[in-house]
Motif scaffolding. Structure first.
Motif, mmCIF file in Angstrom:
data_model
loop_
_atom_site.group_PDB
_atom_site.id
_atom_site.type_symbol
_atom_site.label_atom_id
_atom_site.label_comp_id
_atom_site.label_asym_id
_atom_site.label_seq_id
_atom_site.Cartn_x
_atom_site.Cartn_y
_atom_site.Cartn_z
ATOM 1 N N ARG A 39 -32.694 -43.906 -35.404
ATOM 2 C CA ARG A 39 -32.821 -42.517 -35.005
ATOM 3 C C ARG A 39 -34.145 -42.197 -34.488
ATOM 4 N NH1 ARG A 39 -28.598 -44.401 -36.535
ATOM 5 N NH2 ARG A 39 -27.007 -43.150 -37.292
ATOM 6 N N THR A 40 -34.094 -41.377 -33.689
ATOM 7 C CA THR A 40 -35.621 -40.707 -32.911
ATOM 8 C C THR A 40 -35.504 -39.308 -33.296
ATOM 9 O OG1 THR A 40 -35.643 -42.633 -31.371
ATOM 10 C CG2 THR A 40 -36.820 -40.614 -31.014
ATOM 11 N N LEU A 41 -36.600 -38.875 -33.938
ATOM 12 C CA LEU A 41 -36.625 -37.426 -34.386
ATOM 13 C C LEU A 41 -37.416 -36.918 -32.962
ATOM 14 C CD1 LEU A 41 -38.058 -37.574 -37.976
ATOM 15 C CD2 LEU A 41 -35.666 -37.704 -37.116
ATOM 16 N N VAL A 42 -36.968 -35.824 -32.652
ATOM 17 C CA VAL A 42 -37.496 -35.198 -31.120
ATOM 18 C C VAL A 42 -38.294 -33.609 -31.682
ATOM 19 C CG1 VAL A 42 -37.284 -34.526 -28.929
ATOM 20 C CG2 VAL A 42 -35.877 -36.564 -29.805
ATOM 21 N N PHE A 43 -39.362 -33.574 -31.319
ATOM 22 C CA PHE A 43 -39.971 -32.443 -31.520
ATOM 23 C C PHE A 43 -40.606 -31.890 -30.138
ATOM 24 C CE2 PHE A 43 -40.958 -35.230 -34.930
ATOM 25 C CZ PHE A 43 -41.048 -34.821 -36.193
ATOM 26 N N GLN A 44 -39.882 -30.942 -29.693
ATOM 27 C CA GLN A 44 -40.175 -30.327 -28.455
ATOM 28 C C GLN A 44 -40.632 -28.853 -28.478
ATOM 29 O OE1 GLN A 44 -36.724 -30.521 -25.551
ATOM 30 N NE2 GLN A 44 -38.218 -30.417 -24.070
ATOM 31 N N VAL A 45 -41.696 -28.682 -27.809
ATOM 32 C CA VAL A 45 -42.625 -27.517 -27.752
ATOM 33 C C VAL A 45 -42.448 -26.963 -26.209
ATOM 34 C CG1 VAL A 45 -44.675 -28.722 -27.292
ATOM 35 C CG2 VAL A 45 -44.448 -26.137 -28.475
ATOM 36 N N LYS A 46 -42.268 -25.429 -26.212
ATOM 37 C CA LYS A 46 -42.397 -24.933 -24.868
ATOM 38 C C LYS A 46 -43.497 -23.907 -25.037
ATOM 39 C CE LYS A 46 -37.947 -25.728 -23.127
ATOM 40 N NZ LYS A 46 -38.299 -26.775 -22.156
ATOM 41 N N LEU A 47 -44.402 -23.800 -24.433
ATOM 42 C CA LEU A 47 -45.567 -22.906 -24.432
ATOM 43 C C LEU A 47 -45.692 -21.618 -23.442
ATOM 44 C CD1 LEU A 47 -48.291 -25.824 -24.660
ATOM 45 C CD2 LEU A 47 -47.396 -24.180 -26.623
ATOM 46 N N GLU A 48 -46.187 -20.569 -23.879
ATOM 47 C CA GLU A 48 -46.227 -19.346 -22.861
ATOM 48 C C GLU A 48 -47.107 -19.834 -21.936
ATOM 49 O OE1 GLU A 48 -46.867 -15.848 -25.280
ATOM 50 O OE2 GLU A 48 -45.006 -16.141 -26.290
ATOM 51 N N ASP A 49 -47.169 -19.061 -20.679
ATOM 52 C CA ASP A 49 -47.738 -19.184 -19.657
ATOM 53 C C ASP A 49 -49.357 -19.159 -19.907
ATOM 54 O OD1 ASP A 49 -45.671 -19.529 -17.954
ATOM 55 O OD2 ASP A 49 -45.862 -17.567 -17.130
ATOM 56 N N GLN A 56 -52.367 -35.182 -30.587
ATOM 57 C CA GLN A 56 -52.752 -35.740 -31.830
ATOM 58 C C GLN A 56 -54.254 -36.669 -31.917
ATOM 59 O OE1 GLN A 56 -49.227 -37.759 -33.383
ATOM 60 N NE2 GLN A 56 -48.925 -38.007 -31.123
ATOM 61 N N PHE A 57 -54.422 -36.941 -30.345
ATOM 62 C CA PHE A 57 -55.722 -37.907 -30.618
ATOM 63 C C PHE A 57 -56.878 -37.034 -29.889
ATOM 64 C CE2 PHE A 57 -51.544 -39.796 -29.711
ATOM 65 C CZ PHE A 57 -51.339 -40.663 -31.013
ATOM 66 N N THR A 58 -57.457 -36.436 -30.763
ATOM 67 C CA THR A 58 -58.700 -35.618 -30.045
ATOM 68 C C THR A 58 -59.994 -36.425 -30.686
ATOM 69 O OG1 THR A 58 -58.896 -34.281 -31.898
ATOM 70 C CG2 THR A 58 -57.689 -33.453 -30.278
ATOM 71 N N PRO A 59 -61.191 -36.460 -29.749
ATOM 72 C CA PRO A 59 -62.410 -37.084 -29.888
ATOM 73 C C PRO A 59 -63.063 -36.324 -31.077
ATOM 74 C CG PRO A 59 -62.322 -35.593 -27.931
ATOM 75 C CD PRO A 59 -61.115 -35.456 -28.304
ATOM 76 N N GLY A 80 -43.371 -47.095 -36.617
ATOM 77 C CA GLY A 80 -44.627 -46.643 -35.795
ATOM 78 C C GLY A 80 -45.052 -45.233 -36.265
ATOM 79 N N LYS A 81 -45.786 -44.853 -35.009
ATOM 80 C CA LYS A 81 -46.267 -43.380 -35.073
ATOM 81 C C LYS A 81 -45.734 -42.401 -34.296
ATOM 82 C CE LYS A 81 -50.939 -44.877 -36.618
ATOM 83 N NZ LYS A 81 -52.389 -44.761 -36.243
ATOM 84 N N VAL A 82 -45.864 -41.089 -34.373
ATOM 85 C CA VAL A 82 -45.240 -40.119 -33.320
ATOM 86 C C VAL A 82 -45.739 -40.548 -32.012
ATOM 87 C CG1 VAL A 82 -45.189 -37.903 -33.016
ATOM 88 C CG2 VAL A 82 -45.063 -38.476 -35.237
ATOM 89 N N THR A 83 -44.779 -40.629 -31.077
ATOM 90 C CA THR A 83 -45.353 -40.731 -29.576
ATOM 91 C C THR A 83 -45.211 -39.431 -28.976
ATOM 92 O OG1 THR A 83 -43.071 -41.226 -28.783
ATOM 93 C CG2 THR A 83 -44.542 -43.132 -29.721
ATOM 94 N N GLU A 84 -46.180 -39.366 -27.755
ATOM 95 C CA GLU A 84 -46.385 -38.290 -27.218
ATOM 96 C C GLU A 84 -46.311 -38.496 -25.483
ATOM 97 O OE1 GLU A 84 -51.212 -37.184 -27.292
ATOM 98 O OE2 GLU A 84 -50.221 -36.534 -28.784
ATOM 99 N N PRO A 85 -46.204 -37.490 -24.781
ATOM 100 C CA PRO A 85 -46.263 -37.791 -23.505
ATOM 101 C C PRO A 85 -47.575 -37.794 -23.015
ATOM 102 C CG PRO A 85 -45.772 -35.464 -23.671
ATOM 103 C CD PRO A 85 -45.565 -36.008 -25.014
ATOM 104 N N PHE A 102 -51.780 -30.423 -23.998
ATOM 105 C CA PHE A 102 -50.440 -30.014 -22.952
ATOM 106 C C PHE A 102 -50.259 -28.621 -22.658
ATOM 107 C CE2 PHE A 102 -50.204 -33.592 -26.150
ATOM 108 C CZ PHE A 102 -49.672 -34.550 -25.416
ATOM 109 N N GLU A 103 -49.834 -28.527 -21.428
ATOM 110 C CA GLU A 103 -49.486 -27.390 -21.062
ATOM 111 C C GLU A 103 -47.987 -27.136 -20.854
ATOM 112 O OE1 GLU A 103 -52.045 -27.200 -17.583
ATOM 113 O OE2 GLU A 103 -53.815 -26.992 -18.778
ATOM 114 N N LYS A 104 -47.614 -25.770 -20.752
ATOM 115 C CA LYS A 104 -45.992 -25.740 -20.531
ATOM 116 C C LYS A 104 -45.159 -26.211 -21.545
ATOM 117 C CE LYS A 104 -46.527 -25.008 -15.728
ATOM 118 N NZ LYS A 104 -47.221 -23.843 -15.250
ATOM 119 N N SER A 105 -45.130 -27.340 -21.718
ATOM 120 C CA SER A 105 -44.268 -28.167 -22.940
ATOM 121 C C SER A 105 -44.661 -29.501 -23.278
ATOM 122 C CB SER A 105 -42.998 -28.210 -22.094
ATOM 123 O OG SER A 105 -42.691 -29.159 -20.950
ATOM 124 N N GLY A 106 -44.020 -29.840 -24.210
ATOM 125 C CA GLY A 106 -44.393 -31.385 -24.581
ATOM 126 C C GLY A 106 -43.325 -31.978 -25.504
#
Length: 150
Positions: A39-49, A56-59, A80-85, A102-106
């Motif tokens: 199965r694939t767990l899907v986490f979707q976020v919508k961001l306000e303008d 997840q990968f910040t320096p 594996g790990k959580v993948t992101e666009p 990420f802006e608007k959505s991910g």
């Protein structure tokens, strides 16, 4: 008397509204079926303008990353790990590093393999959303999966 009351309310209004919590990120959660017990767990976020969320990968020395915290669970195996666009990359003068955001959505995905029948998967997201300033946020998630589809 009415004018006095109105004046007091006008002075208190900014104080009362300032204390309200902002939540510019709206999350939704779903499950996609895969082959067999996958199965694939899907986490979707919508961001306000004008708001953004960091990857997840910040320096080192950068902003707080998006973190997926899964509760211990014996009915699944994470694959594996959580993948992101692909995030937007830019230089952040506050942190003085290149940041991924990420802006608007991910849409973020975690593959899992079921070890048995029905399964409940829970956890918590930790992240910060930013506009002119940043807000630390937490969001609980929960997925219910049965053994034969979803």
């Amino acid at each position: 008397m009415f004018k006095r009351l109105l004046s007091i309310l006008a002075l208190l209004f900014p104080i009362l509204t300032f204390g309200q919590l902002q939540n510019p990120a709206k999350w939704s959660f779903s499950v996609e079926n895969g082959k067999g017990e996958e199965r694939t767990l899907v986490f979707q976020v919508k961001l306000e303008d004008d708001w953004h969320l960091y990857s997840q990968f910040t320096p080192d020395g950068g902003p707080l990353p998006l973190v997926f915290n899964f509760e211990n669970n014996s009915c699944i195996e994470r694959v594996g790990k959580v993948t992101e666009p692909k995030p937007h990359e830019s230089y952040d003068s506050t942190f003085m590093v290149q940041v991924l955001e990420f802006e608007k959505s991910g849409t973020f995905k975690q593959k899992v393999k079921l070890k048995g029948g029905a399964c409940s998967i829970k956890g918590r997201l930790e992240y910060q959303v930013c506009k002119e300033s940043c807000i630390f946020q937490e969001e609980e998630f929960s997925f219910s999966i049965n053994g034969s589809g979803n």
